[in-house]
Design a protein around this motif. Sequence first.
Motif, short mmCIF file in Angstrom:
data_model
loop_
_atom_site.label_atom_id
_atom_site.label_comp_id
_atom_site.label_asym_id
_atom_site.label_seq_id
_atom_site.Cartn_x
_atom_site.Cartn_y
_atom_site.Cartn_z
N TYR A 130 0.80 -1.22 0.00
CA TYR A 130 0.00 0.00 0.00
C TYR A 130 0.83 1.28 0.00
N GLY A 131 2.15 1.16 -0.05
CA GLY A 131 3.00 2.34 -0.07
C GLY A 131 3.19 3.01 1.27
N VAL A 132 2.87 2.31 2.35
CA VAL A 132 3.00 2.88 3.69
C VAL A 132 4.45 2.74 4.15
N LEU A 133 5.07 3.89 4.41
CA LEU A 133 6.46 3.96 4.88
C LEU A 133 6.53 4.63 6.25
N ASP A 134 5.44 4.52 7.00
CA ASP A 134 5.41 5.13 8.32
C ASP A 134 6.57 4.60 9.15
N HIS A 135 7.08 5.45 10.03
CA HIS A 135 8.20 5.03 10.86
C HIS A 135 8.19 5.78 12.19
#
Length: 129
Positions: free
Chosen positions: A65-70
């Motif tokens: 889904y393109g989630v690059l949360d960190h």
Amino acid sequence: MESRHVSVVVHRPPDEVYAFAAEPDNLARWAAGLASSEVTREGDALVVAGPMGEVRVVFAERNAYGVLDHAVTTPDGTTTYNPLRAVPHPDGTEVVFSVRQLAMTDEELERDAGLVRADLERLRELLEG
């Protein structure tokens, strides 16, 4: 508390942008606001030296889904959650980073948003060649 949603459009396919940005070994190449050194791994965490000193970074698990949360943990033990997305856009991929004000002044928020914009522009330059 306010947020600034900083974004750039990268003229590359979403899966390519996501793969590059999610690769820890690329972090110091484009995210100067976070990492200015090589990345070392400690379990699920990445340890990098940067403007805030040595920090631990834990990214969301790889996903479709393109989630690059960190989450970034600074030397004083403070952990900040950072939303980052690489989403399809008619011209390629829009990369969106949400900068949250938290305890910052308005001026500090604008400065941080500017640093994030510079990082995202560097990401775009690397990917568009």
